[in-house]
Design a protein around this motif. Structure first.
Motif, PDB file in Angstrom:
ATOM      1  N   PRO A 129      62.957  85.940 -47.883  1.00  0.00           N
ATOM      2  CA  PRO A 129      62.449  84.658 -48.493  1.00  0.00           C
ATOM      3  C   PRO A 129      61.830  83.961 -47.264  1.00  0.00           C
ATOM      4  CG  PRO A 129      64.875  84.479 -48.260  1.00  0.00           C
ATOM      5  CD  PRO A 129      64.604  85.865 -48.096  1.00  0.00           C
ATOM      6  N   VAL A 130      60.719  83.246 -47.630  1.00  0.00           N
ATOM      7  CA  VAL A 130      60.064  82.494 -46.440  1.00  0.00           C
ATOM      8  C   VAL A 130      60.961  81.230 -45.929  1.00  0.00           C
ATOM      9  CG1 VAL A 130      58.865  80.683 -48.025  1.00  0.00           C
ATOM     10  CG2 VAL A 130      58.010  81.267 -45.730  1.00  0.00           C
ATOM     11  N   SER A 131      61.860  80.624 -46.832  1.00  0.00           N
ATOM     12  CA  SER A 131      62.687  79.819 -46.495  1.00  0.00           C
ATOM     13  C   SER A 131      63.646  80.232 -45.202  1.00  0.00           C
ATOM     14  CB  SER A 131      63.615  79.291 -47.522  1.00  0.00           C
ATOM     15  OG  SER A 131      64.470  80.358 -48.003  1.00  0.00           O
ATOM     16  N   THR A 132      63.937  81.566 -44.799  1.00  0.00           N
ATOM     17  CA  THR A 132      64.632  81.960 -43.751  1.00  0.00           C
ATOM     18  C   THR A 132      63.934  81.379 -42.393  1.00  0.00           C
ATOM     19  OG1 THR A 132      65.235  84.014 -45.049  1.00  0.00           O
ATOM     20  CG2 THR A 132      65.616  84.076 -42.783  1.00  0.00           C
ATOM     21  N   VAL A 137      59.288  74.918 -46.624  1.00  0.00           N
ATOM     22  CA  VAL A 137      58.680  75.445 -47.750  1.00  0.00           C
ATOM     23  C   VAL A 137      59.135  75.069 -49.242  1.00  0.00           C
ATOM     24  CG1 VAL A 137      57.396  77.297 -48.848  1.00  0.00           C
ATOM     25  CG2 VAL A 137      57.480  76.986 -46.296  1.00  0.00           C
ATOM     26  N   PRO A 138      58.782  74.407 -50.051  1.00  0.00           N
ATOM     27  CA  PRO A 138      59.319  74.050 -51.199  1.00  0.00           C
ATOM     28  C   PRO A 138      59.385  75.472 -52.010  1.00  0.00           C
ATOM     29  CG  PRO A 138      57.496  72.585 -51.015  1.00  0.00           C
ATOM     30  CD  PRO A 138      57.569  73.540 -49.748  1.00  0.00           C
ATOM     31  N   ASN A 139      60.779  75.430 -52.744  1.00  0.00           N
ATOM     32  CA  ASN A 139      60.829  76.872 -53.410  1.00  0.00           C
ATOM     33  C   ASN A 139      60.831  77.935 -52.264  1.00  0.00           C
ATOM     34  OD1 ASN A 139      61.690  77.969 -55.783  1.00  0.00           O
ATOM     35  ND2 ASN A 139      59.703  78.502 -56.422  1.00  0.00           N
ATOM     36  N   GLY A 140      61.022  77.797 -51.294  1.00  0.00           N
ATOM     37  CA  GLY A 140      60.962  78.744 -50.344  1.00  0.00           C
ATOM     38  C   GLY A 140      61.897  79.914 -50.508  1.00  0.00           C
ATOM     39  N   GLU A 141      63.079  79.575 -50.867  1.00  0.00           N
ATOM     40  CA  GLU A 141      64.128  80.697 -51.433  1.00  0.00           C
ATOM     41  C   GLU A 141      63.500  81.753 -52.196  1.00  0.00           C
ATOM     42  OE1 GLU A 141      64.984  77.299 -54.042  1.00  0.00           O
ATOM     43  OE2 GLU A 141      64.177  77.467 -51.956  1.00  0.00           O
ATOM     44  N   ASN A 142      62.797  81.546 -53.069  1.00  0.00           N
ATOM     45  CA  ASN A 142      62.100  82.217 -54.079  1.00  0.00           C
ATOM     46  C   ASN A 142      60.827  82.915 -53.816  1.00  0.00           C
ATOM     47  OD1 ASN A 142      64.470  81.863 -55.858  1.00  0.00           O
ATOM     48  ND2 ASN A 142      63.395  79.861 -56.421  1.00  0.00           N
ATOM     49  N   THR A 144      58.560  85.473 -51.048  1.00  0.00           N
ATOM     50  CA  THR A 144      58.848  86.303 -50.283  1.00  0.00           C
ATOM     51  C   THR A 144      58.060  86.528 -49.110  1.00  0.00           C
ATOM     52  OG1 THR A 144      58.099  88.092 -51.477  1.00  0.00           O
ATOM     53  CG2 THR A 144      60.229  87.746 -51.822  1.00  0.00           C
ATOM     54  N   ILE A 145      57.967  87.133 -48.279  1.00  0.00           N
ATOM     55  CA  ILE A 145      56.943  87.281 -46.934  1.00  0.00           C
ATOM     56  C   ILE A 145      55.888  88.257 -47.784  1.00  0.00           C
ATOM     57  CG2 ILE A 145      56.543  88.479 -44.862  1.00  0.00           C
ATOM     58  CD1 ILE A 145      57.858  85.829 -44.908  1.00  0.00           C
ATOM     59  N   GLU A 146      56.359  89.307 -48.613  1.00  0.00           N
ATOM     60  CA  GLU A 146      55.392  90.227 -49.138  1.00  0.00           C
ATOM     61  C   GLU A 146      54.625  89.359 -49.959  1.00  0.00           C
ATOM     62  OE1 GLU A 146      55.162  94.251 -51.751  1.00  0.00           O
ATOM     63  OE2 GLU A 146      56.996  93.063 -51.958  1.00  0.00           O
ATOM     64  N   GLN A 147      55.052  88.517 -50.765  1.00  0.00           N
ATOM     65  CA  GLN A 147      54.261  87.689 -52.068  1.00  0.00           C
ATOM     66  C   GLN A 147      53.285  86.725 -51.096  1.00  0.00           C
ATOM     67  OE1 GLN A 147      57.362  85.610 -53.793  1.00  0.00           O
ATOM     68  NE2 GLN A 147      57.487  86.978 -55.476  1.00  0.00           N
ATOM     69  N   MET A 148      53.547  86.492 -49.950  1.00  0.00           N
ATOM     70  CA  MET A 148      52.713  85.652 -48.947  1.00  0.00           C
ATOM     71  C   MET A 148      51.483  86.562 -48.588  1.00  0.00           C
ATOM     72  SD  MET A 148      55.333  83.245 -47.202  1.00  0.00           S
ATOM     73  CE  MET A 148      54.309  82.224 -45.981  1.00  0.00           C
ATOM     74  N   LEU A 149      51.922  87.812 -48.196  1.00  0.00           N
ATOM     75  CA  LEU A 149      50.833  88.753 -47.747  1.00  0.00           C
ATOM     76  C   LEU A 149      49.892  89.020 -48.743  1.00  0.00           C
ATOM     77  CD1 LEU A 149      53.064  91.247 -45.720  1.00  0.00           C
ATOM     78  CD2 LEU A 149      51.200  89.782 -44.694  1.00  0.00           C
ATOM     79  N   MET A 150      50.356  89.136 -49.921  1.00  0.00           N
ATOM     80  CA  MET A 150      49.529  89.456 -51.159  1.00  0.00           C
ATOM     81  C   MET A 150      48.841  88.360 -51.978  1.00  0.00           C
ATOM     82  SD  MET A 150      51.952  92.550 -52.651  1.00  0.00           S
ATOM     83  CE  MET A 150      50.497  93.091 -53.701  1.00  0.00           C
ATOM     84  N   MET A 151      49.077  87.020 -51.447  1.00  0.00           N
ATOM     85  CA  MET A 151      48.494  86.152 -52.047  1.00  0.00           C
ATOM     86  C   MET A 151      48.967  85.616 -53.186  1.00  0.00           C
ATOM     87  SD  MET A 151      46.356  84.714 -49.838  1.00  0.00           S
ATOM     88  CE  MET A 151      45.509  85.630 -48.343  1.00  0.00           C
ATOM     89  N   ARG A 152      50.410  85.942 -53.533  1.00  0.00           N
ATOM     90  CA  ARG A 152      50.969  85.732 -54.771  1.00  0.00           C
ATOM     91  C   ARG A 152      52.314  84.896 -54.673  1.00  0.00           C
ATOM     92  NH1 ARG A 152      49.578  89.408 -58.747  1.00  0.00           N
ATOM     93  NH2 ARG A 152      48.069  91.056 -58.078  1.00  0.00           N
ATOM     94  N   GLU A 193      54.459  80.042 -60.425  1.00  0.00           N
ATOM     95  CA  GLU A 193      55.807  80.443 -59.705  1.00  0.00           C
ATOM     96  C   GLU A 193      55.671  81.540 -59.134  1.00  0.00           C
ATOM     97  OE1 GLU A 193      58.956  79.063 -59.864  1.00  0.00           O
ATOM     98  OE2 GLU A 193      57.682  77.325 -60.567  1.00  0.00           O
ATOM     99  N   PRO A 194      56.424  81.890 -58.071  1.00  0.00           N
ATOM    100  CA  PRO A 194      56.020  82.970 -56.937  1.00  0.00           C
ATOM    101  C   PRO A 194      56.296  84.256 -57.929  1.00  0.00           C
ATOM    102  CG  PRO A 194      57.688  81.332 -55.940  1.00  0.00           C
ATOM    103  CD  PRO A 194      57.475  81.060 -57.533  1.00  0.00           C
TER     104      PRO A 194
END
Length: 411
Positions: A129-132, A137-142, A144-152, A193-194
């Motif tokens: 999770p990006v919150s790590t 980042v709001p809702n950062g615990e939900n 993921t790094i992969e979702q950020m790479l993929m614009m999701r 939602e992520p």
């Protein structure tokens, strides 16, 4: 909108998946089909017709009102290069293959590659999770790094805000700290939602750049140099300090129409201004030395056409060992449709799919570029243009590339 750091250009280029036929394969060590099985036959490369392609390149650049443009094509038959026009409207300096340009969102491929290297080194995981790394980042615990790479991730895109666009119009030389960009983005409502949608958001890549600095313990420019530019011999590629709005010599100037605020909704000029532009009574702005720090790890890179060609090949696993074969294959398999529509464009871990080509495109005020590699036919295509977006709202380099690809292949 210009200040999406290439978002519009990426969307235009991604539509190649629908415009040039189905994607034949994923560029990995052992390519596997990634296109729609019912989409039709695989396009095949025609014998290279240099005269026809040169004419198409020049005619399209002229039709799109470009002062200058350049193109590089590598095929099994050799390398072909073409230039058009001058480095500024009405100027006398011809475009050169050695010219440096701002490459916009092609920078994202650098950031994504660094993150994947850090994954291989065990410093971060795609499902973390990006919150790590960013508890703010709001809702950062939900997310993921992969979702950020993929614009999701669902995180809003700060470059679509009136706040940023008005600030850039008021002071094009403003120096932006990356944390200012994050602070602008995080209070905005999320798009979804992520993992439940796709939205091209530069916020993702700014955060990934900051995380890379945190994990590698170096400034991002040094990370890129150590991990990417130096190993690949990309001596004409750089990532400027946020205070630096210069371009290395030689360079092309870059021009853009109207203002950032007036083009938030659409980059296409309204009919009255289009008429004035065609008549030469409405002139574009010189954005050559506008400070690009607002785009940072999402889009402030600088390169040349030759270095971009070398880079996009390495990005696809040719001519470089940036990632292990397993990670390279996983990256190419990450390409996912951006919508449920048939033959929808695909985007993966900071890499896009454009029909049979894999790479990215980028746009900053005044510069548009496209870089792609076809692993089946072993073809590399790079195009840049220096009045972006065009008056009709399109990315000129992406538009040229789309037409050239159609000329080069049969279906």
């Amino acid at each position: 909108m210009r200040t999406t750091a290439g978002a519009a250009a990426v969307v235009i280029a991604l539509t190649f998946a629908a415009c040039t036929g189905p994607a034949p394969s994923s560029p990995s060590a052992s390519p596997t089909p990634t296109g729609d099985a019912e989409a039709g036959p695989t396009p095949t490369l025609k014998p290279f017709d240099e005269a026809a392609i040169t004419a198409l390149f020049e005619e399209t650049a002229e039709e799109l009102g470009q002062p200058g443009a350049a193109m590089l094509i590598r095929t099994p038959d050799g390398e072909f290069t073409m230039t058009y026009g001058t480095t500024s409207p009405g100027g006398s300096t011809p475009v050169s293959l050695d010219d440096h340009i701002r490459v916009g969102s092609n920078t994202k491929t650098w950031t994504g590659t660094v993150i994947l290297q850090l994954v291989e080194e065990g410093k971060i995981a795609l499902d973390d999770p990006v919150s790590t790394y960013r508890p703010d980042v709001p809702n950062g615990e939900n997310i993921t790094i992969e979702q950020m790479l993929m614009m999701r991730s669902g995180l809003a895109n700060y470059t679509e805000t009136l706040e940023l666009n008005a600030a850039l119009d008021a002071d094009p030389q403003r120096v932006w700290q990356p944390e200012e960009l994050v602070a602008m983005a995080l209070p905005l409502p999320v798009d979804f939602e992520p993992g439940t949608g796709y939205h091209y958001s530069n916020t993702n890549t700014i955060l990934l750049g900051l995380i890379a600095e945190q994990l590698d313990g170096k400034p991002l420019a040094q990370i890129y140099a150590d991990r990417l530019f130096t190993p690949l011999g990309l001596s004409e590629t750089s990532f400027p300090a946020i205070e630096d709005s210069s371009l290395p010599t030689p360079h092309s100037d870059g021009y853009y129409w109207w203002t950032n605020v007036n083009t938030i909704g659409s980059s296409k000029l309204p009919p009255d201004l289009m008429g004035q532009a065609n008549a030469g009574t409405f002139l574009p702005n010189d954005g050559t030395l506008d400070n690009p720090s607002w785009a940072w790890s999402a889009g402030s890179g600088i390169s040349t056409i030759g270095d971009l060609a070398d880079w996009v090949e390495a990005l696809n696993g040719k001519g470089g060992d940036l990632l292990s074969p397993e990670m390279q294959e996983a990256r190419m398999n990450s390409l996912t449709p951006t919508s449920p529509a048939p033959n929808a464009p695909r985007y993966g871990w900071n890499i896009g799919q454009f029909g049979q080509f894999y790479g990215h495109s980028g746009e900053l005020p005044g510069f548009n570029s496209f870089m792609g590699y076809d692993p089946v036919a072993d073809v590399t295509l790079v195009v840049w243009a220096n009045l972006a977006p065009a008056a009709n709202g399109t990315g000129p380099a992406a538009s040229i590339a789309q037409l050239v690809i159609k000329e080069m292949y049969t279906e």
